[in-house]
Design a protein around this motif. Sequence first.
Motif, mmCIF file in Angstrom:
data_model
loop_
_atom_site.group_PDB
_atom_site.id
_atom_site.type_symbol
_atom_site.label_atom_id
_atom_site.label_comp_id
_atom_site.label_asym_id
_atom_site.label_seq_id
_atom_site.Cartn_x
_atom_site.Cartn_y
_atom_site.Cartn_z
ATOM 1 N N ILE A 4 1.260 -5.600 3.140
ATOM 2 C CA ILE A 4 2.077 -5.624 1.724
ATOM 3 C C ILE A 4 2.386 -7.066 1.358
ATOM 4 O O ILE A 4 2.988 -7.459 1.846
ATOM 5 C CB ILE A 4 3.409 -4.637 2.124
ATOM 6 C CG1 ILE A 4 3.002 -3.213 2.714
ATOM 7 C CG2 ILE A 4 4.009 -4.475 0.555
ATOM 8 C CD1 ILE A 4 2.239 -2.453 2.119
ATOM 9 N N MET A 5 1.903 -6.947 -0.106
ATOM 10 C CA MET A 5 1.862 -8.371 -0.594
ATOM 11 C C MET A 5 2.632 -8.217 -1.987
ATOM 12 O O MET A 5 2.617 -7.081 -2.602
ATOM 13 C CB MET A 5 0.560 -8.987 -0.989
ATOM 14 C CG MET A 5 -0.499 -9.265 0.463
ATOM 15 S SD MET A 5 -1.733 -10.208 0.005
ATOM 16 C CE MET A 5 -2.820 -8.908 -0.432
ATOM 17 N N THR A 6 3.173 -9.348 -2.527
ATOM 18 C CA THR A 6 3.599 -9.342 -3.870
ATOM 19 C C THR A 6 2.394 -9.426 -4.678
ATOM 20 O O THR A 6 1.160 -10.046 -4.296
ATOM 21 C CB THR A 6 4.650 -10.343 -4.081
ATOM 22 O OG1 THR A 6 3.918 -11.684 -4.034
ATOM 23 C CG2 THR A 6 5.898 -10.261 -3.090
ATOM 24 N N GLU A 9 1.096 -12.935 -4.715
ATOM 25 C CA GLU A 9 0.249 -13.313 -3.550
ATOM 26 C C GLU A 9 -1.010 -12.601 -3.812
ATOM 27 O O GLU A 9 -2.051 -13.398 -3.161
ATOM 28 C CB GLU A 9 0.916 -12.651 -2.167
ATOM 29 C CG GLU A 9 2.209 -13.534 -1.851
ATOM 30 C CD GLU A 9 3.009 -12.710 -0.696
ATOM 31 O OE1 GLU A 9 3.658 -13.342 -0.054
ATOM 32 O OE2 GLU A 9 2.842 -11.253 -0.591
ATOM 33 N N GLU A 25 5.859 -0.887 -4.898
ATOM 34 C CA GLU A 25 6.747 -0.770 -5.875
ATOM 35 C C GLU A 25 6.277 -1.483 -7.145
ATOM 36 O O GLU A 25 5.412 -2.219 -7.481
ATOM 37 C CB GLU A 25 7.717 -2.125 -5.167
ATOM 38 C CG GLU A 25 9.024 -2.637 -5.942
ATOM 39 C CD GLU A 25 9.859 -3.606 -5.501
ATOM 40 O OE1 GLU A 25 10.650 -4.392 -6.248
ATOM 41 O OE2 GLU A 25 9.609 -4.215 -4.485
ATOM 42 N N LYS A 34 4.783 -5.018 -5.655
ATOM 43 C CA LYS A 34 4.269 -5.101 -4.373
ATOM 44 C C LYS A 34 3.279 -4.046 -3.868
ATOM 45 O O LYS A 34 3.305 -2.869 -4.569
ATOM 46 C CB LYS A 34 5.364 -5.200 -3.329
ATOM 47 C CG LYS A 34 6.318 -6.057 -3.259
ATOM 48 C CD LYS A 34 7.231 -6.100 -2.139
ATOM 49 C CE LYS A 34 8.373 -7.056 -2.205
ATOM 50 N NZ LYS A 34 9.666 -6.891 -1.295
ATOM 51 N N GLU A 36 -0.359 -2.897 -1.464
ATOM 52 C CA GLU A 36 -1.532 -2.870 -0.483
ATOM 53 C C GLU A 36 -2.886 -3.007 -1.142
ATOM 54 O O GLU A 36 -3.145 -2.095 -1.977
ATOM 55 C CB GLU A 36 -1.409 -1.712 0.682
ATOM 56 C CG GLU A 36 -2.511 -1.756 1.586
ATOM 57 C CD GLU A 36 -2.501 -0.474 2.437
ATOM 58 O OE1 GLU A 36 -3.479 -0.251 3.246
ATOM 59 O OE2 GLU A 36 -1.599 0.262 2.340
#
Length: 75
Positions: A4-6, A9, A25, A34, A36
Amino acid sequence: MSEIMTFAEMQHRYDNEWLLIAPKEVNEELQVIKGEVLVHSPNRDEVYKALETLEEQPLAIEYMGQIPQDLGFIL
Protein backbone atom coordinates in the motif's frame (compact mmCIF):
# COMPACT_ATOMS: atom_id res chain seq x y z
CA MET A 1 1.34 -9.35 0.27
CA SER A 2 0.72 -6.24 -1.81
CA GLU A 3 2.23 -2.91 -0.97
CA ILE A 4 0.00 0.00 0.00
CA MET A 5 1.52 3.31 -1.11
CA THR A 6 0.61 6.95 -0.85
CA PHE A 7 -0.25 8.79 -4.05
CA ALA A 8 3.06 10.70 -3.80
CA GLU A 9 4.98 7.41 -3.58
CA MET A 10 3.16 6.16 -6.68
CA GLN A 11 4.07 9.35 -8.56
CA HIS A 12 7.72 8.94 -7.64
CA ARG A 13 7.97 5.22 -8.43
CA TYR A 14 5.87 5.15 -11.61
CA ASP A 15 6.79 8.42 -13.34
CA ASN A 16 5.23 8.72 -16.83
CA GLU A 17 3.20 5.53 -16.43
CA TRP A 18 -0.49 4.68 -16.31
CA LEU A 19 -1.66 2.99 -13.11
CA LEU A 20 -4.64 0.86 -12.20
CA ILE A 21 -5.12 1.38 -8.48
CA ALA A 22 -7.26 -0.30 -5.84
CA PRO A 23 -7.85 2.69 -3.55
CA LYS A 24 -7.57 2.10 0.19
CA GLU A 25 -8.13 5.74 1.18
CA VAL A 26 -9.69 8.60 -0.81
CA ASN A 27 -10.57 12.18 0.06
CA GLU A 28 -14.00 13.80 -0.18
CA GLU A 29 -13.37 14.50 -3.89
CA LEU A 30 -12.62 10.78 -4.45
CA GLN A 31 -8.94 11.43 -5.16
CA VAL A 32 -6.66 8.57 -4.16
CA ILE A 33 -4.70 9.20 -0.96
CA LYS A 34 -3.39 5.63 -0.53
CA GLY A 35 -3.81 2.48 -2.54
CA GLU A 36 -2.45 -0.67 -4.10
CA VAL A 37 -1.06 -0.50 -7.64
CA LEU A 38 -2.54 -3.49 -9.46
CA VAL A 39 -1.13 -2.75 -12.93
CA HIS A 40 1.31 -0.18 -14.28
CA SER A 41 2.53 0.51 -17.80
CA PRO A 42 3.66 3.38 -20.02
CA ASN A 43 1.00 2.07 -22.43
CA ARG A 44 -2.51 3.18 -21.46
CA ASP A 45 -4.15 0.37 -23.44
CA GLU A 46 -2.39 -2.29 -21.34
CA VAL A 47 -3.88 -0.81 -18.18
CA TYR A 48 -7.39 -0.66 -19.66
CA LYS A 49 -7.05 -4.25 -20.94
CA ALA A 50 -6.26 -5.40 -17.39
CA LEU A 51 -9.71 -4.19 -16.31
CA GLU A 52 -11.22 -7.15 -18.18
CA THR A 53 -9.47 -9.65 -15.90
CA LEU A 54 -10.29 -8.12 -12.51
CA GLU A 55 -13.23 -8.71 -10.23
CA GLU A 56 -15.67 -5.88 -9.76
CA GLN A 57 -14.26 -3.54 -7.11
CA PRO A 58 -13.58 0.16 -6.68
CA LEU A 59 -10.69 1.12 -8.98
CA ALA A 60 -8.92 4.24 -10.17
CA ILE A 61 -6.87 4.86 -13.30
CA GLU A 62 -4.24 7.59 -13.03
CA TYR A 63 -1.47 8.90 -15.26
CA MET A 64 1.72 9.76 -13.36
CA GLY A 65 3.20 12.19 -15.84
CA GLN A 66 2.70 15.63 -17.27
CA ILE A 67 -0.56 15.80 -19.22
CA PRO A 68 -0.01 17.41 -22.62
CA GLN A 69 -1.68 20.81 -23.11
CA ASP A 70 -3.48 19.64 -26.26
CA LEU A 71 -5.04 16.58 -24.59
CA GLY A 72 -8.74 16.72 -23.75
CA PHE A 73 -10.68 14.32 -21.59
CA ILE A 74 -14.17 13.84 -20.21
CA LEU A 75 -14.89 13.09 -16.57
